[in-house]
Design a protein around this motif. Structure first.
Motif, PDB file in Angstrom:
ATOM      1  N   ALA A  83       0.820  -1.210   0.000  1.00 24.87           N
ATOM      2  CA  ALA A  83       0.000   0.000   0.000  1.00 24.87           C
ATOM      3  C   ALA A  83       0.852   1.258   0.000  1.00 24.87           C
ATOM      4  O   ALA A  83       0.565   2.218  -0.727  1.00 24.87           O
ATOM      5  CB  ALA A  83      -0.924  -0.007   1.224  1.00 24.87           C
ATOM      6  N   PHE A  84       1.921   1.282   0.817  1.00 27.15           N
ATOM      7  CA  PHE A  84       2.832   2.421   0.913  1.00 27.15           C
ATOM      8  C   PHE A  84       4.252   1.908   0.689  1.00 27.15           C
ATOM      9  O   PHE A  84       5.029   1.746   1.633  1.00 27.15           O
ATOM     10  CB  PHE A  84       2.720   3.093   2.281  1.00 27.15           C
ATOM     11  CG  PHE A  84       1.531   3.996   2.440  1.00 27.15           C
ATOM     12  CD1 PHE A  84       1.691   5.375   2.550  1.00 27.15           C
ATOM     13  CD2 PHE A  84       0.250   3.484   2.470  1.00 27.15           C
ATOM     14  CE1 PHE A  84       0.596   6.211   2.691  1.00 27.15           C
ATOM     15  CE2 PHE A  84      -0.850   4.301   2.611  1.00 27.15           C
ATOM     16  CZ  PHE A  84      -0.682   5.677   2.720  1.00 27.15           C
ATOM     17  N   SER A 100      -2.923  -2.923 -15.875  1.00 25.49           N
ATOM     18  CA  SER A 100      -3.301  -1.512 -15.764  1.00 25.49           C
ATOM     19  C   SER A 100      -2.401  -0.619 -16.606  1.00 25.49           C
ATOM     20  O   SER A 100      -2.268   0.560 -16.318  1.00 25.49           O
ATOM     21  CB  SER A 100      -3.233  -1.082 -14.294  1.00 25.49           C
ATOM     22  OG  SER A 100      -1.920  -1.261 -13.781  1.00 25.49           O
ATOM     23  N   ALA A 101      -1.800  -1.187 -17.633  1.00 21.36           N
ATOM     24  CA  ALA A 101      -0.838  -0.426 -18.434  1.00 21.36           C
ATOM     25  C   ALA A 101      -1.466   0.811 -19.054  1.00 21.36           C
ATOM     26  O   ALA A 101      -0.806   1.832 -19.227  1.00 21.36           O
ATOM     27  CB  ALA A 101      -0.247  -1.326 -19.520  1.00 21.36           C
ATOM     28  N   GLY A 102      -2.734   0.743 -19.382  1.00 22.64           N
ATOM     29  CA  GLY A 102      -3.377   1.888 -20.025  1.00 22.64           C
ATOM     30  C   GLY A 102      -3.962   2.891 -19.070  1.00 22.64           C
ATOM     31  O   GLY A 102      -4.486   3.913 -19.502  1.00 22.64           O
ATOM     32  N   ARG A 103      -3.905   2.638 -17.773  1.00 25.85           N
ATOM     33  CA  ARG A 103      -4.481   3.545 -16.786  1.00 25.85           C
ATOM     34  C   ARG A 103      -3.386   4.279 -16.030  1.00 25.85           C
ATOM     35  O   ARG A 103      -2.296   3.756 -15.828  1.00 25.85           O
ATOM     36  CB  ARG A 103      -5.364   2.775 -15.798  1.00 25.85           C
ATOM     37  CG  ARG A 103      -6.577   2.127 -16.442  1.00 25.85           C
ATOM     38  CD  ARG A 103      -7.556   1.644 -15.380  1.00 25.85           C
ATOM     39  NE  ARG A 103      -6.986   0.617 -14.524  1.00 25.85           N
ATOM     40  CZ  ARG A 103      -6.999  -0.682 -14.823  1.00 25.85           C
ATOM     41  NH1 ARG A 103      -7.495  -1.110 -15.978  1.00 25.85           N
ATOM     42  NH2 ARG A 103      -6.476  -1.573 -13.984  1.00 25.85           N
ATOM     43  N   GLN A 104      -3.704   5.490 -15.588  1.00 24.20           N
ATOM     44  CA  GLN A 104      -2.762   6.282 -14.808  1.00 24.20           C
ATOM     45  C   GLN A 104      -3.411   6.689 -13.489  1.00 24.20           C
ATOM     46  O   GLN A 104      -4.625   6.869 -13.414  1.00 24.20           O
ATOM     47  CB  GLN A 104      -2.334   7.535 -15.591  1.00 24.20           C
ATOM     48  CG  GLN A 104      -1.459   7.267 -16.794  1.00 24.20           C
ATOM     49  CD  GLN A 104      -0.104   6.695 -16.409  1.00 24.20           C
ATOM     50  OE1 GLN A 104       0.470   7.063 -15.377  1.00 24.20           O
ATOM     51  NE2 GLN A 104       0.408   5.792 -17.233  1.00 24.20           N
ATOM     52  N   TRP A 105      -2.602   6.833 -12.471  1.00 27.97           N
ATOM     53  CA  TRP A 105      -3.070   7.333 -11.185  1.00 27.97           C
ATOM     54  C   TRP A 105      -1.875   7.938 -10.456  1.00 27.97           C
ATOM     55  O   TRP A 105      -0.713   7.612 -10.753  1.00 27.97           O
ATOM     56  CB  TRP A 105      -3.689   6.205 -10.350  1.00 27.97           C
ATOM     57  CG  TRP A 105      -2.771   5.059 -10.056  1.00 27.97           C
ATOM     58  CD1 TRP A 105      -1.875   4.953  -9.026  1.00 27.97           C
ATOM     59  CD2 TRP A 105      -2.647   3.848 -10.824  1.00 27.97           C
ATOM     60  NE1 TRP A 105      -1.208   3.759  -9.099  1.00 27.97           N
ATOM     61  CE2 TRP A 105      -1.672   3.053 -10.178  1.00 27.97           C
ATOM     62  CE3 TRP A 105      -3.293   3.342 -11.961  1.00 27.97           C
ATOM     63  CZ2 TRP A 105      -1.300   1.799 -10.653  1.00 27.97           C
ATOM     64  CZ3 TRP A 105      -2.935   2.101 -12.427  1.00 27.97           C
ATOM     65  CH2 TRP A 105      -1.943   1.339 -11.782  1.00 27.97           C
ATOM     66  N   PRO A 106      -2.109   8.840  -9.539  1.00 32.97           N
ATOM     67  CA  PRO A 106      -1.006   9.440  -8.793  1.00 32.97           C
ATOM     68  C   PRO A 106      -0.192   8.381  -8.077  1.00 32.97           C
ATOM     69  O   PRO A 106      -0.729   7.526  -7.379  1.00 32.97           O
ATOM     70  CB  PRO A 106      -1.726  10.360  -7.799  1.00 32.97           C
ATOM     71  CG  PRO A 106      -3.018  10.684  -8.451  1.00 32.97           C
ATOM     72  CD  PRO A 106      -3.407   9.435  -9.193  1.00 32.97           C
ATOM     73  N   PRO A 108       0.240   1.365  -5.700  1.00 31.64           N
ATOM     74  CA  PRO A 108      -0.822   0.598  -6.351  1.00 31.64           C
ATOM     75  C   PRO A 108      -1.998   1.481  -6.752  1.00 31.64           C
ATOM     76  O   PRO A 108      -2.124   2.633  -6.312  1.00 31.64           O
ATOM     77  CB  PRO A 108      -1.234  -0.404  -5.277  1.00 31.64           C
ATOM     78  CG  PRO A 108      -0.946   0.297  -3.999  1.00 31.64           C
ATOM     79  CD  PRO A 108       0.323   1.084  -4.250  1.00 31.64           C
ATOM     80  N   GLU A 109      -2.880   0.938  -7.555  1.00 32.46           N
ATOM     81  CA  GLU A 109      -4.034   1.686  -8.045  1.00 32.46           C
ATOM     82  C   GLU A 109      -4.978   2.063  -6.907  1.00 32.46           C
ATOM     83  O   GLU A 109      -5.731   3.031  -7.014  1.00 32.46           O
ATOM     84  CB  GLU A 109      -4.781   0.864  -9.092  1.00 32.46           C
ATOM     85  CG  GLU A 109      -5.797   1.646  -9.894  1.00 32.46           C
ATOM     86  CD  GLU A 109      -6.305   0.870 -11.091  1.00 32.46           C
ATOM     87  OE1 GLU A 109      -7.150   1.417 -11.820  1.00 32.46           O
ATOM     88  OE2 GLU A 109      -5.862  -0.286 -11.291  1.00 32.46           O
ATOM     89  N   THR A 110      -4.929   1.335  -5.801  1.00 37.10           N
ATOM     90  CA  THR A 110      -5.782   1.641  -4.650  1.00 37.10           C
ATOM     91  C   THR A 110      -5.196   2.716  -3.741  1.00 37.10           C
ATOM     92  O   THR A 110      -5.791   3.062  -2.720  1.00 37.10           O
ATOM     93  CB  THR A 110      -5.999   0.373  -3.806  1.00 37.10           C
ATOM     94  OG1 THR A 110      -4.714  -0.157  -3.434  1.00 37.10           O
ATOM     95  CG2 THR A 110      -6.783  -0.676  -4.586  1.00 37.10           C
ATOM     96  N   PHE A 111      -4.047   3.277  -4.115  1.00 33.88           N
ATOM     97  CA  PHE A 111      -3.323   4.183  -3.228  1.00 33.88           C
ATOM     98  C   PHE A 111      -4.156   5.404  -2.848  1.00 33.88           C
ATOM     99  O   PHE A 111      -4.243   5.765  -1.668  1.00 33.88           O
ATOM    100  CB  PHE A 111      -2.009   4.612  -3.883  1.00 33.88           C
ATOM    101  CG  PHE A 111      -1.265   5.684  -3.137  1.00 33.88           C
ATOM    102  CD1 PHE A 111      -0.714   5.417  -1.888  1.00 33.88           C
ATOM    103  CD2 PHE A 111      -1.108   6.954  -3.670  1.00 33.88           C
ATOM    104  CE1 PHE A 111      -0.026   6.402  -1.194  1.00 33.88           C
ATOM    105  CE2 PHE A 111      -0.426   7.933  -2.991  1.00 33.88           C
ATOM    106  CZ  PHE A 111       0.121   7.653  -1.747  1.00 33.88           C
TER     107      PHE A 111
END
Length: 341
Positions: free
Chosen positions: A189-190, A230-236, A243-246
């Motif tokens: 997570a972190f 998740s190669a096509g998705r971006q997130w901070p 991770p995408e759940t961050f």
């Protein structure tokens, strides 16, 4: 001593490994504590000094499944909603403490902010968990705070079956601390080493997750696997290995820290924070204000709290937005767009 604790809050809000030892008993029982605002005429606000109404505290429900009592008796005056009690223990612009530095990944910065505000709220929690020499109980105990409340807002916890349960404020705060300790020490997570995908996850702790939040996702044990597909998705934070759940986790952490601040104000502003303020200074409650305005500046700048989340403390937040204690860019959520999912 409490004075050393408060000095540590004034030292630039810098990172420390441990909170200093504090003892508020001496200051509350030395025979000359600052009296309650209701008996301290020179500091008692008049009714026309409030910058904003607290009527929005009376909502029947909030967005976490908690509800207010429909026929609850009138609440006592909330002195912290008056301008004269909204001043800070430090001076300066909080934007440099909130804004993402150049060349620092946004995920890394939000992780830093989460850990730092968790540290700061932990120092205040120590104050309300200290044993009172007169009652032989913590200031926040099952009798004084049988529920986790902030004015008319009441918060519950989810048990193992994801059913909301009512717990005392002391239990709720302890559960939040255990849950956040597990979260920020969980390398999935972190992450502290995004190149090492074999680190074992640390258990989240607690008996569940905070009400209104979904369970911590289970699944792959490596960072590479958790971001698979998740190669096509971006997130901070993606580029730094988060991770995408961050962002969901960060928002959950900020929501829980806010609830603790709200409980501190609504249930413990007089004791211990007013009583920590000697007759010639306002050190206790102004330093609480300083940490909370710092927290609110970060939360609003990055859109980490919804308006509904902020309701229990909105009148005080409105004062700080109006007088500029919360910088304009933060008040306007200048960087919140970066967190859009």
């Amino acid at each position: 001593m409490a004075s050393s604790f408060m000095r540590s809050l004034r030292s630039g809000f810098g990172r420390q490994n441990e909170a200093p030892n504090v003892n508020t008993n001496q200051q509350r029982s030395n025979g000359s504590p600052n009296p309650s605002p209701t008996a301290y005429s020179s500091s008692t606000p008049s009714n026309n000094q409030s910058a904003s109404s607290s009527s929005n505290m009376n909502s029947a429900t909030d967005n976490v499944g908690s509800s207010a009592e429909a026929q609850a008796p009138p609440e006592p005056i909330k002195f912290f909603f008056f301008e004269q009690f909204a001043k800070l223990g430090v001076k300066g612009n909080f934007m440099p403490l909130a804004a993402q530095p150049t060349n620092v990944d946004l995920g890394e910065w939000l992780a830093h902010q989460t850990v730092e505000h968790f540290r700061l709220i932990g120092m205040f929690i120590q104050l309300i968990q200290e044993i009172d020499i007169n009652t032989k109980k913590p200031i926040c105990n099952a009798e004084s705070c049988p529920k986790m409340t902030a004015g008319r807002h009441s918060y519950t916890w989810l048990d193992h079956n994801r059913l909301p349960i009512s717990v005392t404020a002391h239990q709720y705060i302890s559960l939040v601390q255990r849950w956040m300790n597990g979260k920020v020490h969980d390398p999935k997570a972190f992450p502290t080493d995004p190149l090492n995908g074999t680190a074992a996850a640390v258990a989240s702790g607690g008996i569940g997750t905070p009400t209104g939040e979904r369970s911590i996702p289970t699944g792959p044990t490596t960072l590479q696997a958790s971001n698979a597909g998740s190669a096509g998705r971006q997130w901070p934070g993606k580029d730094a290995g988060f991770p995408e759940t961050f962002i969901h986790d960060v928002r959950t952490c900020f929501r829980q820290i806010f609830r603790i601040y709200a409980h501190l104000y609504h249930s413990h502003w007089i004791d211990p924070f007013w009583h920590l303020s000697g007759p010639n200074n306002n050190q206790g409650w102004t330093d609480l204000n300083s940490c909370f305005v710092h927290f609110c500046s970060v939360a609003k700048l990055y859109g980490l709290l919804s308006d509904k989340d902020a309701e229990p403390m909105q009148p005080l937040i409105d004062i700080w937005v109006t007088n500029g204690s919360i910088p304009a860019d933060a008040a306007n959520g200048a960087h919140a767009v970066a967190l859009s999912q």
